[in-house]
Write an enzyme that holds these catalytic residues in place. Structure first.
Site, PDB file in Angstrom:
ATOM      1  N   ARG A 137       0.805  -1.225   0.000  1.00 58.61           N
ATOM      2  CA  ARG A 137       0.000   0.000   0.000  1.00 58.61           C
ATOM      3  C   ARG A 137       0.836   1.272   0.000  1.00 58.61           C
ATOM      4  O   ARG A 137       0.319   2.342   0.321  1.00 58.61           O
ATOM      5  CB  ARG A 137      -0.993  -0.029   1.162  1.00 58.61           C
ATOM      6  N   GLY A 198      -3.091 -11.530  10.853  1.00 60.58           N
ATOM      7  CA  GLY A 198      -4.194 -11.844  11.757  1.00 60.58           C
ATOM      8  C   GLY A 198      -4.789 -13.222  11.533  1.00 60.58           C
ATOM      9  O   GLY A 198      -5.319 -13.832  12.465  1.00 60.58           O
ATOM     10  N   ASP A 307     -15.112 -11.321  11.437  1.00 54.62           N
ATOM     11  CA  ASP A 307     -13.943 -10.923  10.637  1.00 54.62           C
ATOM     12  C   ASP A 307     -14.029  -9.459  10.212  1.00 54.62           C
ATOM     13  O   ASP A 307     -13.605  -9.082   9.123  1.00 54.62           O
ATOM     14  CB  ASP A 307     -13.796 -11.819   9.398  1.00 54.62           C
TER      15      ASP A 307
END
Length: 575
Positions: A137, A198, A307
């Site tokens: 990113r 995660g 989530d």
């Protein structure tokens, strides 16, 4: 999904990394150092950080391209990156030099007016690296260096003139599931990064390094350990693999000297596997920029079971409400609520929360604390299937919202009319392996009847009035980061028809569109050279946009082909 990971000693991989220095410096260029003062007050002609300014507005004050002439916008030059998968980084521009990143940790420096390649850096990644999210990113700029957070969990400083590696700091061991995709945040000479992983049982953190040397300055875990405040919200040893990753760049308030970070969901996905509120998951946390001390937090929702990472950093705004003017944090949540908070030196106060897409999990929100109450039927368990809305990709995923001070509107790239279902299963933690408590291949995406009409949206909200001003609807889902400008425009792509578009920021009216090579999931930016305003964006579909498209095709019985391969597009007005 193939998750076979061949384990080799970490020390050996560190040695390999030390000798990996694949620089292809092709030119040297005049370069203006980026100072702390320039980051605090960036010139309108430049775009020096992820969202342009520390307040994360995604706003350029440039106004040569307006609602009256945007129909004359035309491509000036393009650059093919030679890489597939999701191209999500913003083009940063510093006095005529542009920097972009691509998947596989490639950094390209280009002449921002002509597209000439100045230099290219490509990291040699380990052969046994498992890339769950093959993207990057963007970079950060400071001094005469370019900072890159890598997918094998290193932080690099590159020479901005040549692309040569100045220093290479190991942040974590990729073999245990750590990786990085975010653009670093530079504040007062420190380079801050957060870690992904995660779904792989990591313990999240934010860490700061000296920009000059790469020496670690501080490290703050997002899952508190024994003796730390909030540790009591985790049961047993669940904190050791509790996730709470950080994969989007934070905001910064220079008056309070606080950085604000959005945090990911706790792991595994199934809430019953980690009883408790699970601080500081699904939260905004305020960290002292000098010490990393956690000064305040607000948890958007506790003991997540859907989530719903809340990793987008809040936008810092001054908000006017009847009888009250305050410094706010604004966050459009993956949980489908638009959150308005008040930021102070030592606390974050809840103001209100409003659903902006269909949401059937929260039954009420405490008006004082902002703590939601859940419908227990919407919570999956071991062997228990539960449906819920919005979907696992949420009302808004990572693509950043934007704020235009001229209109006073917050713009949200949203997805409506989608729900999901999860069914939990027993799982055992193994370093570097998926640890989510569900069968990854059986995650369900459930379009509602209204999804045949539209899924994607851009919503405009009058923050002072607390009301939605307008909505633009797309038949496709929307993965388009937003740019808004002083010319009264919004720029965004994000749909599976490959268009990049401009809208009237006041009304949402479509004013211009350009079909590109692929789907546009890159963050658009704007800059000016020699009196010419440019708009730049990367087009390159992949990662979750592609995965979600495949589930939508399965649900609708359709086949949608979005070509991959990254191309940087740069536009200006036709003369």
């Amino acid at each position: 999904m193939n998750q076979v990971i061949r384990l080799v000693p970490f020390a050996l991989m560190a040695l390999i990394s030390l000798f990996s220095n694949p620089v292809a410096a092709q030119n040297t260029v005049p370069y203006t150092p980026v100072t702390a003062e320039r980051l605090l007050h960036p010139e309108p002609d430049n775009w020096l950080m992820y969202r342009g300014t520390y307040n994360s507005w995604g706003y350029s004050p440039l106004d040569q391209i307006t609602t009256k002439n945007v129909d004359k916008l035309t491509p000036m030059w393009t650059f093919s990156t030679g890489v597939n998968e999701g191209h999500q980084s913003p083009p940063l521009v510093n006095n005529g030099v542009m920097f972009i990143t691509t998947p596989k940790n490639q950094v390209l420096a280009l002449n921002a007016s002509t597209g000439e390649l100045l230099w290219r850096y490509q990291r040699e990644l380990p052969e046994d690296l498992f890339q769950l999210h093959p993207t990057n990113r963007g970079v950060a700029l400071y001094g005469d260096k370019v900072f890159l957070a890598t997918v094998d969990a290193h932080l690099l400083a590159l020479n901005a003139k040549t692309g040569e590696v100045v220093w290479d700091q190991t942040v974590e061991n990729y073999l245990t599931g750590y990786y990085m995709t975010l653009a670093p945040l530079v504040v007062r000479g420190k380079v801050m990064v957060g870690v992904s992983g995660g779904e792989l049982g990591i313990r999240g953190f934010v860490q700061a390094f000296e920009a000059e040397t790469g020496k670690s300055v501080w490290k703050t875990y997002t899952v508190p350990g024994p003796g730390e405040k909030g540790h009591e919200t985790w049961s047993g040893d669940t904190w050791k693999t509790g996730a709470v990753s950080i994969w989007v760049t934070g905001s910064y308030d220079p008056q309070l000297n606080l950085t604000y970070w959005g945090t990911g969901n706790p792991g595994p996905f199934i809430a019953a596997m980690r009883p408790g509120d699970n601080l500081y998951a699904n939260s905004v946390i305020a960290l002292d920029a000098d010490t990393g001390e956690l000064k305040a937090h607000h948890q958007y929702h506790w003991n997540d079971a859907w989530d719903w990472d809340e990793v987008s950093a809040p936008l810092l705004l001054d908000v006017q409400r009847p009888g009250k003017s305050f410094k706010a944090l604004v966050h459009a949540g993956r949980n489908g609520y638009l959150w308005l908070l008040e930021r102070k030196a030592d606390k974050i106060d809840f103001v209100n929360a409003t659903p902006f897409v269909r949401q059937n999990v929260f039954t009420k929100i405490d008006p004082e604390s902002g703590r939601p109450t859940y419908d227990p039927q919407r919570i999956a368990g071991i062997g228990k299937r539960a449906e819920f809305c919005p979907s696992v990709w949420g009302g808004k995923d990572w693509p950043p919202a934007a704020y235009n001070p001229q209109t006073g509107y917050l713009y949200i790239p949203a997805n409506q009319n989608l729900c999901s279902a999860l069914t939990g299963q027993e799982t055992t933690y193994q370093p570097g392996q998926l640890y989510i408590g569900v069968d990854f291949s059986k995650i369900e995406l459930l379009p509602t009847a209204e999804a045949k009409d539209h899924i994607g949206e851009i919503q405009a909200w009058d923050i002072n009035a607390g009301k939605k001003a307008w909505t633009v609807k797309f038949k496709s889902h929307n993965w388009g980061p937003l740019l808004t400008t002083g010319g009264g425009l919004i720029f965004s792509g994000g749909t599976n028809d490959r268009y990049f578009r401009a809208f009237d920021a006041k009304t949402g009216k479509l004013l211009w569109q350009q079909r590109t090579n692929s789907g546009v999931t890159g963050v658009p930016t704007s800059y000016r050279i020699d009196g010419i305003q440019y708009v730049a964006v990367q087009s390159g579909w992949g990662v979750d946009a592609q995965r979600k498209q495949e589930l939508l095709d399965k649900a609708f019985g359709t086949k949608t082909f979005v070509p991959q391969g990254g191309v940087l597009w740069v536009f200006a007005l036709r003369k």
